[in-house]
Design an enzyme around this catalytic site. Structure first.
Site, mmCIF file in Angstrom:
data_model
loop_
_atom_site.group_PDB
_atom_site.id
_atom_site.type_symbol
_atom_site.label_atom_id
_atom_site.label_comp_id
_atom_site.label_asym_id
_atom_site.label_seq_id
_atom_site.Cartn_x
_atom_site.Cartn_y
_atom_site.Cartn_z
ATOM 1 N N LYS A 179 -3.530 2.424 8.570
ATOM 2 C CA LYS A 179 -3.871 1.091 8.164
ATOM 3 C C LYS A 179 -2.600 -0.107 7.869
ATOM 4 O O LYS A 179 -1.551 0.840 8.061
ATOM 5 C CB LYS A 179 -4.174 1.291 5.983
ATOM 6 C CG LYS A 179 -5.464 1.681 6.026
ATOM 7 C CD LYS A 179 -5.877 2.550 5.084
ATOM 8 C CE LYS A 179 -7.127 2.573 4.697
ATOM 9 N NZ LYS A 179 -7.156 2.751 2.224
ATOM 10 N N LYS B 182 0.614 -1.228 -0.277
ATOM 11 C CA LYS B 182 0.210 -0.566 -0.203
ATOM 12 C C LYS B 182 1.296 1.466 0.081
ATOM 13 O O LYS B 182 0.611 2.490 -0.753
ATOM 14 C CB LYS B 182 -1.094 -0.095 1.037
ATOM 15 C CG LYS B 182 -2.331 -1.142 1.105
ATOM 16 C CD LYS B 182 -3.146 -0.771 2.356
ATOM 17 C CE LYS B 182 -4.589 -1.183 1.500
ATOM 18 N NZ LYS B 182 -4.936 -2.202 1.367
ATOM 19 N N HIS C 134 -16.923 2.645 -3.324
ATOM 20 C CA HIS C 134 -15.838 2.275 -4.039
ATOM 21 C C HIS C 134 -16.209 2.096 -5.449
ATOM 22 O O HIS C 134 -17.231 0.921 -5.773
ATOM 23 C CB HIS C 134 -16.232 0.647 -3.346
ATOM 24 C CG HIS C 134 -15.238 -0.492 -3.373
ATOM 25 N ND1 HIS C 134 -13.824 -0.598 -2.955
ATOM 26 C CD2 HIS C 134 -15.051 -0.905 -5.178
ATOM 27 C CE1 HIS C 134 -12.784 -0.984 -3.829
ATOM 28 N NE2 HIS C 134 -13.440 -0.870 -4.982
ATOM 29 N N ARG D 281 -4.880 -8.290 -10.479
ATOM 30 C CA ARG D 281 -5.734 -9.835 -11.317
ATOM 31 C C ARG D 281 -6.606 -9.948 -12.039
ATOM 32 O O ARG D 281 -7.241 -8.637 -11.830
ATOM 33 C CB ARG D 281 -5.451 -10.824 -10.151
ATOM 34 C CG ARG D 281 -5.965 -9.862 -9.320
ATOM 35 C CD ARG D 281 -6.690 -11.075 -7.776
ATOM 36 N NE ARG D 281 -6.733 -10.316 -6.814
ATOM 37 C CZ ARG D 281 -8.238 -9.559 -6.668
ATOM 38 N NH1 ARG D 281 -9.081 -9.631 -7.389
ATOM 39 N NH2 ARG D 281 -8.138 -8.542 -5.321
#
Lengths: 660, 540
Positions: free
Chosen positions: A161, A119, A211, A295
């Site tokens: 995070k 991240k 999102h 992916r």
């Protein structure tokens, strides 16, 4: 430089393995499945041209074993490996191992995986590339003082995070400055435990965002396009539940801007193949880079439906070194698609995964309905793998049409043997907020709160239907055993009618046949039900002029699972008495009569019990079932624990008989 | 096959008035049945307190859902032990019938212990005996849900004890024939009743309430002075583990019945009765429900019995045999639910040509192995010089001889009058019908009441004349009225059905269903070979 793939090993399982094999077959490519002990009879194994056993059921012994998968590819002559999603799909070491073995990895180069998998690293790369990012700190200095200072600089609320994180672990939302220090401590320890890496980043918390993610595609020549967006705002426990394309609030201008940013992101890491750039879309229309998934996404079908492209095919073409042959202008979005993820889990119990045999799995088909599934009737949902078992997708000219088709499709979907979220999905799809296209990532929390989704207990009508169904099945059983069935005499009693009783929990339902038509009385309520069709797990009853369709599974003569249009429930007819199952009576092995929550165990090891003593209380379908001692004896071993979910036939405890 | 053309105008005034009269009779029958159900239901709190199911609730759990159930002896004992029509309870404290248990057609006997604790009644044991005979003849597994106080010592009658022994003998016979007999012991079964489980092949005992003892605690104390614990004496737990009287111990009533169902299922009973499916068929053109309306309820109004046949036969189609010869006696052949069967009915008294025709027809049916259905509506054989000279005795006798000796299933329905020897020639109760049912409007007897009363008045008049004294008109009127009343009372189907002189009373509109069910039962029996033995199965 292109090289045609002849044999493709799919290093995955479940629905995605089936999905990849399907396209490989269409392209004339032979497929090799890999499987663990638990998956020996799984659909993907049956579907593939060849299959390689790669080890034990835990993922660490099979689907995460790079060495075994590479060995299997070599053994079966696979010249390429498709990793699916999850497992090794974003594992740079695996991609490198493929390169080393001379096997094409259907995915991006190692570098892209490497950067996007971290991240902090990815955020730095994105900032450098000019991709809008959530304001925050992703520096190397991890001291508490620096993190706190940076957090204050960003301004409340902030999100702390894990740099290596995912799936919501190691993530802390902080509303007040005074809470920062503690949040850092907790996030750090979670990150260390979950990922073995305690690096943290701090970001501005975007409240109630959507999102929205952009599907990008790049070929080996660097030609990069985007295939529009997906809105995946409906999530629970940071897992997506409903996904759709296009995003309900998308505008061409915003799409162009987000698409451009996504392409920049991909180019920044020399991306090849299918990738997804996830953004948070704030209420004001600002968007921020979240992460890039290197992916194929679970939710790729909605993009396939609105673009008309087969993304797996494009992946394989890219891996073969072929040009995409699609320009950005070629990409046209037509209609609307919504995907619902069917999970084996308990929405009433914090969406805890549920495992067990798949007694029945039926899915619909028809215009505008797509089902990608990885289970089948007679199979099982094992505890070793992800609890998502199928994706049901509705497609239509408009969002409303897609939603309506998906609701219809889900109402015709039945899964028996494990708890699942179908009823929750139907409820969520029907919520006005979702129907209006206004759902944000806060939707599930705001709609269902702390308690999660509670399926309503079967009402009188459902009990009447269940009894009518068991009645009809009993009649069919009797007719099939009888020497000379006489259709004209069915349901006829020459004197006073003798109804058949069905006892569900404390409720008595009595059913009388008058010719073909059944009358079911539940207390004071009387239901007239005409069984139009009852066979092969499907039933249609007529009631007050309307047709009611049900999917059922009769686990035994007394035990029935019913999936109605909106409800999935199981019932046990107790009319056969407290010890209805003679085979199980009297051996002291106390098993759960059905799936449920073990509320309480009333005895301890060593207690003396008498027949009929209450040993435990099981809650299922909102009814409390007392579990009774079937022999006199002493409680020996206790296997169940209070507060835990338990599957039908699981051993709860054992009573040792008293020796005379 | 000829299709019958009905002359009944459904909806006409005559139809409606006949229908309404018949519906009153049906309602009377249903009210009586309900009276017993209601009476038994009053005891529900007692059963629930003991953790038991009511007898009716036991039956509900025993029978397969949605399958036909032919109730037998629904009027048994009506007006017998209690002659008051307003209080007398039909059924004889027994619920008897043929129904399906785990797909097997069984003879079912439930002690209605909601009524006088299931104590034996005069009509009840007669019904049970006949039900056993039906089970033997039709090779039906025999299931008895037992809870009975036994003989009522307060109303002791020696014959009841002496005669009732046949119930146990029949159990022995059935066991030897290879017909399974099964008892679920739900409650007490003492003294003679203890032989009910004792004599049965399979015994399921229900814990806590089931009890079997040759003498109950009170009698043991009276006889020997021993103070006993009832459960030790004859409780099911003891019998299951000590005496060996019981094979299966059940937790409660419902469990006991579930075990009984499993036992029947385990017999594989239907795997040994290979049968061909009956031919496909169409239902009658004329709705069987219009029997109520098509038929005058009083036998004194003549009507064409073919109107009834048309409402029983498939497609309302049948072929008449010798329609122009002895035309008051109707003989026909057709199918019911695909099964071939012959029918004989009466459009009046049986005359010599009617009798010879019937006798010939019976022999042909026997030869063709075809079941015969008897629709009784006759006041008897013709009387008078002309008929005596024509050989009425001879022809009537040979008709009775033929009906006695045919070897095919015989199913009788009392649909109107059935008087005198006409009842015999038409395969009445004493002619061993496989099944015999009454419509609620029907009347039976040696002759009509009015006729009997007039006959006796004639005798009195002749006697007075011979003695040369004037007839005591007042006495003669009184006697005539008395005879008419006695006959009237005993002629009623409710009375004779109460005396178990048939197998039960049915709704006339159900006749086709009853007939189809009975024909199928006989067919199944014929196809089934029993595995017999010499002494019955021993419990050692």
């Amino acid at each position: 430089m292109s090289k045609l793939i002849k044999t493709l090993l799919v290093a995955n399982r479940g629905e995605i393995a089936c999905r990849v094999i399907r396209t490989a077959r269409e392209m004339g490519i032979k497929s090799v499945a890999v499987y663990s002990d638990a998956d020996v009879n799984a659909p993907h194994v049956k579907m593939a041209d060849m299959a390689a056993h790669i080890g034990g059921s835990p993922v660490g012994e099979s689907y995460l074993r790079i060495d075994k998968i590479i060995a299997a590819a070599k053994e079966f002559g696979a010249d390429a490996i498709h990793p699916g999603y999850g497992f090794l799909s974003e594992n740079a070491a695996f991609s490198a191992a493929c390169d080393e073995a001379g096997i094409i990895f259907v995915g991006p180069p190692v570098k892209a995986i490497d950067i996007m998998g971290d991240k902090a690293k990815s955020k730095r790369a994105m900032i450098a590339a000019g991709v809008p990012c959530v304001p925050g700190y992703q520096g190397e200095d991890q001291s508490d003082a620096v993190l706190i200072k940076e957090a204050k600089k960003i301004g409340m609320p902030v999100m702390v995070k894990a740099a290596a994180g995912g799936g919501g672990r190691g993530m802390r939302l902080v509303h007040k400055e005074s809470e920062i220090e503690n949040a850092i401590k907790l996030a750090r320890s979670e990150a260390k435990n979950a990922f073995g890496n305690d690096q943290l980043i701090v970001e501005k918390a975007i409240m109630e965002p959507r999102h929205v993610e952009i599907q990008v595609f790049a070929d080996q020549s660097g030609h990069t396009i985007h295939l529009g967006e997906r809105d995946c705002s409906v999530q629970r426990r940071h897992q997506k539940v409903l996904e759709e394309a296009p995003c309900p609030v998308m505008t061409p201008k915003l799409r162009a801007a987000m698409g451009r940013a996504a392409i920049e992101a991909a180019k920044a890491v020399d991306y090849v193949g299918a990738g997804t750039v996830e953004f948070l879309l704030a209420k004001n229309g600002e968007f921020y880079f979240l992460e890039m998934n290197t992916r194929l996404q679970v939710e790729h079908p909605v993009t396939e439906l609105v673009t008309g492209y087969d993304l797996v095919k494009l992946q394989i073409m890219a891996a073969q070194g072929e040009p995409l042959g699609i320009s950005q202008d070629d990409v046209k979005l037509t209609g609307h698609a919504i995907e619902a993820r069917l999970y084996a889990e308990d929405p009433a119990d914090d969406f805890l995964p549920s495992t067990g045999p798949v007694h029945l799995f039926t899915t619909p088909s028809g215009d505008g309905i797509r089902v990608d599934s990885g289970i089948e009737t007679g199979g099982a949902v094992s505890p070793f793998y992800d609890s998502m078992v199928a994706k049901i997708i509705g497609y239509g000219a408009t969002r409303e049409e897609a939603r309506a088709r998906l609701i219809t499709a889900l109402s015709q979907t039945a899964l028996v043997g494990v708890k699942h979220n179908r009823d929750f999905l139907l409820d969520a799809l029907d919520q006005p907020v979702f129907a209006k296209g206004e759902a944000t990532t806060a939707f599930v929390g705001q709609t269902y709160g702390e308690s999660g989704f509670e399926a309503p207990a079967p009402r009188a009508q459902e009990l009447a239907l269940a009894a009518a169904l068991q009645f009809t099945l009993g009649q069919q059983r009797s007719m099939s055993r009888a020497v000379s069935p006489m259709a004209e005499l069915l349901g006829w009693h020459s004197a006073q009618p003798v109804p058949t009783p069905f006892v569900y929990g404390e409720t008595l339902v009595e059913v009388i046949a008058r010719g073909k038509v059944l009358t079911a009385s539940v207390g004071e309520e009387i239901f007239t039900l005409n069984p139009l069709y009852v066979a092969d797990n499907q039933a249609v009853f007529e009631h007050n002029g309307t047709k009611i369709g049900l999917t059922y599974f009769a686990a035994s003569e007394t035990h029935i699972h019913i999936t109605s249009q909106t409800q999935s429930f199981a019932l046990i007819n107790l009319a056969g008495g407290s010890a209805g199952d003679e085979a199980k009576a009297g051996d002291g092995s106390i098993e759960a009569p059905m799936h449920g929550l073990l509320l309480e165990i009333k005895v301890s090891s060593g207690d003396e019990v008498k027949i009929g003593d209450t040993l435990a209380v099981l809650e299922a379908m909102k009814m409390q079932h007392e579990i009774l001692a079937d022999i006199d004896g002493v409680v020996d071993e206790i296997y169940g624990s209070a507060g835990s979910q338990i599957a039908a036939d699981d051993l709860i405890l054992v009573i040792k008989p008293v020796e005379d | 096959m000829s299709s019958f053309k009905s002359k009944v105008a459904v909806g006409s005034d005559r139809f409606e008035s006949q229908r309404s009269a018949m519906m009153d009779k049906i309602a009377q029958m249903r009210e009586l049945e309900q009276r017993t159900v209601d009476k038994s239901e009053l005891r529900r709190p007692v059963f629930e307190k003991r953790g038991q199911l009511t007898p009716n609730d036991r039956l509900k759990r025993l029978l397969d859902p949605g399958m036909p159930f032919l109730r037998l002896f629904n009027m048994a004992n009506y007006l017998w032990d209690d002659s008051n029509p307003d209080t007398s309870l039909p059924g004889g404290s027994s619920i008897l019938g043929i129904g399906y248990v785990s797909g097997v057609r069984c003879l079912v006997w439930v002690d209605d212990s909601g009524i006088r604790a299931g104590a034996a009644t005069t009509g009840g044991w007669q019904a049970a005996r006949q039900a056993q005979e039906i089970a033997m003849r039709q090779k039906l597994p025999f299931i008895h849900l037992v809870e009975s106080a036994g003989a009522n010592l307060m109303e002791y009658e020696v014959e009841l004890w002496a005669n009732a022994g046949v119930i146990f003998r029949n159990l022995a016979t059935m066991s030897a024939m290879g017909i399974p007999t099964l008892v679920v012991l739900h409650g007490p079964s003492t003294a003679g009743g203890a032989y009910m489980p004792g004599m049965s092949d399979y015994v399921v005992g229900v814990k806590n309430n089931g009890l079997a003892a040759l003498a109950g605690a009170a009698l043991v104390r009276a006889a020997t002075g021993e103070v006993v614990d009832e459960r030790e004496l004859g409780g099911t737990e003891m019998h299951a583990s000590v005496s060996g009287v019981i094979e299966y111990l059940a937790e409660d009533d419902a469990h006991g019945i579930a075990i009984a169902r499993d036992i029947i299922d385990g017999l594989g009973w239907n795997e040994r009765a290979p049968m061909s499916e009956p031919r496909g068929f169409t239902p009658p053109k004329y709705d069987p429900a219009t029997i109520a309306g098509a038929v005058p309820p009083e036998y004194t109004s003549p009507y064409d019995v073919r109107e009834v046949m048309a409402r029983l036969y498939d497609g309302s189609e049948f072929e008449e045999f010798k329609s122009r010869y002895g035309p008051a006696t109707i003989c026909a052949q057709g199918r019911v639910m695909g099964m071939p069967c012959a029918m004989i009915g009466n459009n009046g008294p049986i005359d010599p040509s009617g009798a010879t025709k019937a006798g010939q027809f019976f022999q042909l049916c026997d030869s063709a192995d075809m079941p015969i259905v008897f629709l009784h509506n006759t006041t008897g054989y013709m009387v008078g010089t002309e008929y005596e000279q024509a050989g009425m005795i001879k022809h009537g006798s040979k008709m009775i001889q033929a009906v006695s000796n045919v070897r095919v299933p015989k199913i009788s329905f009392y649909i109107g009058a059935s008087f005198g020897a006409g009842n015999y020639g038409m395969n009445g109760f004493s002619y061993a019908p496989d099944f015999i049912f009454s419509w609620p409007n029907s009347r039976t007897g040696v002759m009509g009441g009015e006729q009997a009363a007039k006959t006796m008045r004639q005798v009195a008049e002749v006697r007075a004349e011979r003695k040369g004294v004037p007839l005591d008109v007042e006495a003669a009127d009184k006697q005539q009225a008395h005879i008419e009343a006695v006959f009237e009372r005993q002629e009623s189907a409710f009375y004779s059905s109460g005396r178990t002189l048939d197998h039960g009373m049915i709704d006339p509109r159900d006749t086709r269903k009853v007939l189809g069910f009975c024909l199928m039962t006989c067919r199944e029996a014929k196809a089934r070979e029993l595995k017999s033995n010499t002494f019955g199965v021993a419990r050692l």
